[in-house]
Each structure stands twice: as structure tokens, then as C-alpha cells.
Design a protein around this motif. Structure first.
Motif, short mmCIF file in Angstrom:
data_model
loop_
_atom_site.label_atom_id
_atom_site.label_comp_id
_atom_site.label_asym_id
_atom_site.label_seq_id
_atom_site.Cartn_x
_atom_site.Cartn_y
_atom_site.Cartn_z
N VAL A 1 -7.49 -5.29 -2.11
CA VAL A 1 -8.15 -5.87 -0.94
C VAL A 1 -7.25 -6.92 -0.28
O VAL A 1 -6.57 -7.70 -0.96
CB VAL A 1 -9.53 -6.47 -1.32
N TRP B 1 -6.65 -10.15 16.61
CA TRP B 1 -7.33 -8.87 16.44
C TRP B 1 -6.66 -7.87 17.38
O TRP B 1 -6.66 -8.07 18.59
CB TRP B 1 -8.82 -8.98 16.79
N LEU C 1 -17.03 -15.21 4.75
CA LEU C 1 -16.83 -13.77 4.70
C LEU C 1 -15.40 -13.38 5.08
O LEU C 1 -14.75 -14.06 5.88
CB LEU C 1 -17.81 -13.06 5.62
N MET C 2 -14.96 -12.29 4.51
CA MET C 2 -13.66 -11.70 4.85
C MET C 2 -13.83 -10.91 6.15
O MET C 2 -14.90 -10.34 6.39
CB MET C 2 -13.29 -10.76 3.70
N ARG C 3 -12.82 -10.89 6.96
CA ARG C 3 -12.91 -10.14 8.21
C ARG C 3 -12.63 -8.65 7.93
O ARG C 3 -11.67 -8.33 7.23
CB ARG C 3 -11.96 -10.72 9.25
N VAL C 4 -13.49 -7.80 8.44
CA VAL C 4 -13.42 -6.37 8.12
C VAL C 4 -12.77 -5.60 9.26
O VAL C 4 -13.13 -5.78 10.42
CB VAL C 4 -14.85 -5.82 7.85
N TRP C 5 -11.82 -4.76 8.92
CA TRP C 5 -11.10 -3.97 9.94
C TRP C 5 -11.98 -2.83 10.44
O TRP C 5 -12.88 -2.37 9.75
CB TRP C 5 -9.84 -3.36 9.35
N GLN C 6 -11.65 -2.38 11.64
CA GLN C 6 -12.28 -1.16 12.18
C GLN C 6 -11.19 -0.11 12.27
O GLN C 6 -10.23 -0.27 13.03
CB GLN C 6 -12.86 -1.42 13.56
N PHE D 1 0.83 -1.21 0.00
CA PHE D 1 0.00 0.00 0.00
C PHE D 1 0.87 1.26 0.00
O PHE D 1 0.45 2.30 -0.49
CB PHE D 1 -0.86 0.04 1.27
N ARG E 1 -10.16 3.02 1.72
CA ARG E 1 -10.55 2.26 0.53
C ARG E 1 -10.49 0.76 0.80
O ARG E 1 -11.32 0.00 0.30
CB ARG E 1 -9.65 2.62 -0.65
N LEU E 2 -9.49 0.34 1.57
CA LEU E 2 -9.37 -1.08 1.90
C LEU E 2 -10.62 -1.57 2.63
O LEU E 2 -11.19 -2.61 2.27
CB LEU E 2 -8.13 -1.33 2.76
N GLY F 1 -8.69 -3.38 16.32
CA GLY F 1 -9.51 -3.29 15.12
C GLY F 1 -8.87 -3.80 13.85
O GLY F 1 -9.50 -3.80 12.79
N LEU G 1 -6.30 3.16 3.36
CA LEU G 1 -6.90 2.32 4.39
C LEU G 1 -8.42 2.42 4.36
O LEU G 1 -9.12 1.41 4.52
CB LEU G 1 -6.36 2.71 5.78
N ALA H 1 -16.38 -6.81 -0.93
CA ALA H 1 -16.02 -8.21 -1.20
C ALA H 1 -16.96 -9.14 -0.44
O ALA H 1 -17.36 -10.19 -0.95
CB ALA H 1 -14.58 -8.47 -0.78
N GLU I 1 -6.91 -9.10 3.83
CA GLU I 1 -7.63 -9.35 5.07
C GLU I 1 -6.79 -9.06 6.31
O GLU I 1 -7.31 -8.71 7.35
CB GLU I 1 -8.11 -10.80 5.10
N MET J 1 -13.42 -1.88 0.37
CA MET J 1 -13.27 -3.07 -0.49
C MET J 1 -13.60 -4.35 0.27
O MET J 1 -14.21 -5.27 -0.26
CB MET J 1 -11.84 -3.15 -1.05
N GLN J 2 -13.18 -4.40 1.55
CA GLN J 2 -13.49 -5.59 2.36
C GLN J 2 -15.00 -5.76 2.47
O GLN J 2 -15.53 -6.88 2.36
CB GLN J 2 -12.87 -5.45 3.75
#
Lengths: 166, 61
Positions: free
Chosen positions: A36, A75, B54-59, A29, B35-36, A78, B33, B43, A38, B39-40
Motif C-alpha cells: 500500500v 491530483w 484517511l489515505m487518499r484513494v486513487w481512481q 511495484f 490491488r493497490l 485520478g 494497481l 486501509a 498513497e 488496499m487503500q
């Protein structure tokens, strides 16, 4: 992600790792467009007195900061983090020579683009090859530096076979 | 209105895409970030429709 990086900086300051660097897709990045992914790959150099290492003290430290273990990931504030001990001469060098970057107000260390390309070549999955192509297309890659890394880590033949060109 | 060959039109479109990618590459990391995470989430809409995990989504902070 700043909080995550701040905790990783604490981990380094506490001496539990010698140093760390962002690698993988997230490191890319910093040099190319977002794609994308994960997880956040964090390569760590761990001080050892022998050939065996343990990630337990690191996990304990991070759990004290509310990290939650999820299979091979954590985790952390976040962000889904994967801690990867530097496992060979190439990844060790990549961590040692990582460059300082800033996310928001938080400093962090990111592998150089030439090391990212070499590690992706070594790993050799389809998505690694896609990352190499992306980096060669958009990043400012020092070809002399890249060729030097490839030569020192016995990756030149593989590089020639895959026919990547800037 | 003068016409163009399909090859010329496609070439123009690809050049435009290449320019867009250069611009996307130059965005600040904080925007990348954001945008990521977008995208998550997108997706996951596709993964859910396809019955894939499912993909795990960041916070973000």
C-alpha cells in the motif's frame, strides 16, 4: 494510471522536463509485490541554466490538464502525484538510466531496481529499509551493478552497517 | 493421522507464504494497481475505525 502517465509523457515531449522516472514505492511495484502507498513519486530532471529551479511552469502545464494542487501533491487524472526534482547525483543518475516499461498501452520510465535500493538506503527510513528487504527477496537484482552504484555514491559503509543480504 | 512438530508446520507455512509472494510479485502491473486501490480502501476502513486520517484513494482509468 495510464492517463496520468500519458500526461507526464506530454510534459516531457513539451520540453518542460528533460526526462522523468517513476521512483519510490510505485517503482517497486514493477519488481516486487504490491504494497500500500498513497502517492506516485515522479522524479524529474529539469533543464537549468543556474543552480535555481522552479516547478511553476510544470505545475502550470499540468493544471491546464486538470491537475489539482493539494499541498505538496497534485491530483493528476485520478492519481496522487508528487513531483520531485532530481536532487543529487544519485537521483539524477537514476532518472537518466531509468528503463522503459508499459502500463496498459502507455509507455513510461521506471528507475532500475538497483537505483531504487540505493535511494532507499540513502533515505534510510524504516519503510525504505522494508522496501530494500522486499526487493532483495523478490526482485532480480544485479549485485555487481548494485555494488557499483553504492561505491560511486558513497553508500557502501551504510550498506555494510545495515547488513542487507540478498 | 501423523503429527508434525510446530516448527515443521510453521516452516511449511512460511514457505507457502514465500511462494505466494513470488506469485504476487510476478502479477501484471495493471493487476497490482487494482490491488493497490483495494488496499487503500481497506486501509481506510482501519484508519477510520482507529480515528486516524484517511489515505487518499486513487481512481483507476
Amino acid at each position: 494510471m495510464e492517463k496520468t502517465l500519458a500526461i507526464l509523457n506530454e510534459l516531457e515531449a513539451a520540453g518542460l522536463v528533460e526526462s522523468y522516472a517513476i521512483g519510490g514505492a510505485m517503482a517497486a511495484f514493477f519488481y516486487a509485490e504490491a504494497v500500500v502507498t498513497e502517492d506516485l513519486d515522479i522524479f524529474v530532471l529539469i533543464k537549468t541554466s543556474g543552480s535555481l529551479i522552479s516547478l511553476s511552469p510544470i505545475y502550470d502545464f499540468l493544471k491546464q490538464r486538470d491537475a489539482i494542487e493539494e499541498r505538496e501533491h497534485l491530483w493528476l487524472a485520478g492519481t496522487l502525484v508528487q513531483l520531485i526534482p532530481a536532487f543529487d547525483a544519485l537521483t539524477e543518475e537514476a532518472v537518466r538510466e531509468a528503463v522503459e516499461k508499459t502500463v496498459g498501452q502507455t509507455k513510461t520510465r521506471v528507475m532500475r531496481v538497483e537505483h531504487l535500493i540505493a535511494i532507499a538506503l540513502q533515505t534510510g527510513r524504516a519503510k525504505d529499509h522494508a522496501r530494500i528487504a522486499l526487493l532483495l527477496e523478490t526482485a532480480d537484482v544485479n549485485q555487481t551493478c548494485l555494488q557499483d552504484i553504492l561505491a560511486r555514491h558513497d553508500l557502501q559503509i551504510r550498506w555494510e552497517k545495515t547488513k542487507f543480504r540478498p | 493421522m501423523s503429527g508434525s512438530s510446530p516448527t515443521a508446520i510453521a516452516e511449511g507455512l512460511f514457505q507457502g507464504k514465500a511462494r505466494s509472494r513470488k506469485i504476487a510479485a510476478a502479477l501484471p502491473i495493471e493487476e497490482k494497481l487494482r490491488r493497490l486501490v483495494a488496499m487503500q480502501k481497506r486501509a481506510n476502513e482501519i484508519r477510520a475505525a482507529a480515528g486516524r486520517p484517511l489515505m487518499r484513494v486513487w481512481q483507476l482509468d
